[in-house]
Design an enzyme around this catalytic site. Structure first.
Site, PDB file in Angstrom:
ATOM      1  N   THR A  47       0.761  -1.370  -0.115  1.00  0.00           N
ATOM      2  CA  THR A  47      -0.240  -0.165   0.376  1.00  0.00           C
ATOM      3  C   THR A  47       1.155   1.100   0.019  1.00  0.00           C
ATOM      4  O   THR A  47       0.640   2.230  -0.355  1.00  0.00           O
ATOM      5  CB  THR A  47      -0.810  -0.308   1.296  1.00  0.00           C
ATOM      6  OG1 THR A  47      -2.251  -1.371   1.368  1.00  0.00           O
ATOM      7  CG2 THR A  47      -1.733   1.190   1.147  1.00  0.00           C
ATOM      8  N   TYR A 135       4.196 -12.188   4.791  1.00  0.00           N
ATOM      9  CA  TYR A 135       3.379 -11.491   4.863  1.00  0.00           C
ATOM     10  C   TYR A 135       3.084 -12.467   2.970  1.00  0.00           C
ATOM     11  O   TYR A 135       4.050 -13.302   2.176  1.00  0.00           O
ATOM     12  CB  TYR A 135       4.176 -10.383   3.553  1.00  0.00           C
ATOM     13  CG  TYR A 135       3.021  -8.970   2.434  1.00  0.00           C
ATOM     14  CD1 TYR A 135       1.755  -9.549   3.150  1.00  0.00           C
ATOM     15  CD2 TYR A 135       3.301  -8.233   2.397  1.00  0.00           C
ATOM     16  CE1 TYR A 135       0.390  -8.844   2.539  1.00  0.00           C
ATOM     17  CE2 TYR A 135       2.544  -7.644   1.949  1.00  0.00           C
ATOM     18  CZ  TYR A 135       0.947  -7.938   1.560  1.00  0.00           C
ATOM     19  OH  TYR A 135      -0.009  -7.150   0.763  1.00  0.00           O
ATOM     20  N   LYS A 163       1.034 -11.650   8.256  1.00  0.00           N
ATOM     21  CA  LYS A 163      -0.657 -11.463   7.437  1.00  0.00           C
ATOM     22  C   LYS A 163      -1.058 -11.851   6.780  1.00  0.00           C
ATOM     23  O   LYS A 163       0.036 -12.678   5.554  1.00  0.00           O
ATOM     24  CB  LYS A 163       0.258 -10.319   7.386  1.00  0.00           C
ATOM     25  CG  LYS A 163      -0.985  -9.404   6.194  1.00  0.00           C
ATOM     26  CD  LYS A 163       0.300  -8.123   5.443  1.00  0.00           C
ATOM     27  CE  LYS A 163      -0.944  -7.606   4.653  1.00  0.00           C
ATOM     28  NZ  LYS A 163      -0.927  -6.327   3.922  1.00  0.00           N
ATOM     29  N   VAL A 205      -3.878  -6.599   9.581  1.00  0.00           N
ATOM     30  CA  VAL A 205      -3.145  -5.676   8.823  1.00  0.00           C
ATOM     31  C   VAL A 205      -4.206  -4.736   7.644  1.00  0.00           C
ATOM     32  O   VAL A 205      -4.587  -5.379   6.879  1.00  0.00           O
ATOM     33  CB  VAL A 205      -2.026  -6.312   8.343  1.00  0.00           C
ATOM     34  CG1 VAL A 205      -1.129  -5.485   7.279  1.00  0.00           C
ATOM     35  CG2 VAL A 205      -0.617  -6.839   9.139  1.00  0.00           C
TER      36      VAL A 205
END
Length: 287
Positions: A47, A135, A163, A205
């Site tokens: 992001t 992740y 995540k 998250v």
């Protein structure tokens, strides 16, 4: 336990009118996030437009966010890539900036095997004293970190969380069920926050926490207090925002929403482009 808190924001990177990193805007964004429920931030993640940030820009961001927050939230640095050796060196540099942890994404484009994924993450984790959050985001990287591989990595002393942005609740459940004490799963999809909490996720998250952080905190707090119907109702109410922020390539919609709310974060760098006026109108309608 929720080592990094219940709501972790995968933070956008604010830019000025020339699309250079704007540290004053970053400070205002951090103030906003901390005032609306964020307990930790991921800096230079997906992001945050990490593919377009230079090596030095990332390090400057890590230093600045650590210095500005002064322990008010935990700072997780996105240091993973599809180059294992480069990830090791960058993780060491990030550790020197004072960040609290690192996030390591599955190697994109390369499409490694599960054995390769294990070795990739193992050698990076062993190169740092920092806690590591894995992740898994197969929709972006082209490779899924299997539950069995995650659990094998969870045996490493500083691999403390994952995540999970696979969108696969069954995979999340397998990880949670088999995880050693102290290893935690964070949901990586806003739209699965409450379903993931219901099977044992410790938090989210989030991207939506940029704009509905207070409401998300209320939702998570309600669930943890046993008010499941209230949490479910809030989840349903927020679902259009969760989905709408990904109606167009992220983080474009989130930046439009923040700008509309008076939190100036600027535009996006290529290969992303600005949303059209019609697209902006749709995003603003969500608010």
């Amino acid at each position: 336990m929720a080592r990094f808190g219940r709501i972790v924001t995968a933070m956008v990177t604010p830019f000025d009118e020339n699309l250079q990193v704007d540290f004053a805007k970053t400070e205002r964004l951090l103030d906003h996030l901390l005032a609306t429920g964020t307990e930790a931030v991921v800096v230079s993640g997906t992001t945050g437009e990490s593919p377009t940030l230079t090596h030095e820009e990332k390090l400057q961001l890590f230093r600045h966010v650590v210095a500005y927050t002064k322990g008010r939230c935990q700072v997780i640095a996105g240091t993973g890539s599809n180059d294992t050796a480069a990830s090791i060196e960058f993780t060491k540099e990030a550790e020197a900036t004072g960040v609290d942890a690192v996030m390591l994404v599955t190697p994109y484009y390369s499409r490694p095997s599960q054995a390769s994924l294990y070795q990739h993450f193992r050698v990076i984790a062993e190169s740092t004293k920092l806690p590591v959050m894995l992740y898994n985001v197969p929709g972006r990287t082209g490779v899924n970190l299997a539950a069995e591989t995650t659990l094998k990595l969870a045996e490493l002393p500083n691999v403390v969380s994952v995540k999970e942005a696979s969108g696969n609740l069954s995979q999340m459940a397998k990880i949670i069920e088999g995880a050693p004490n102290g290893f935690e799963l964070y949901c990586g999809d806003d739209g699965l926050t409450v379903p993931a909490l219901s099977i044992g996720s410790v938090g989210i998250v989030s991207v939506a926490s940029h704009v509905v952080g207070s409401q998300m905190k209320e939702m998570v707090d309600a669930f943890l207090a046993g008010n499941y119907q209230e949490a479910a109702a809030l989840h349903r109410k927020l679902l259009p925002v969760f989905e709408g922020l990904f109606a167009y390539p992220s983080p474009g919609p989130t930046k439009v929403a923040l700008n509309k709310l008076g939190i100036d974060v600027g535009g996006v760098r290529l290969p992303h482009v600005e949303l059209t006026e019609e697209e902006k109108a749709f995003v603003c309608s969500l608010l």
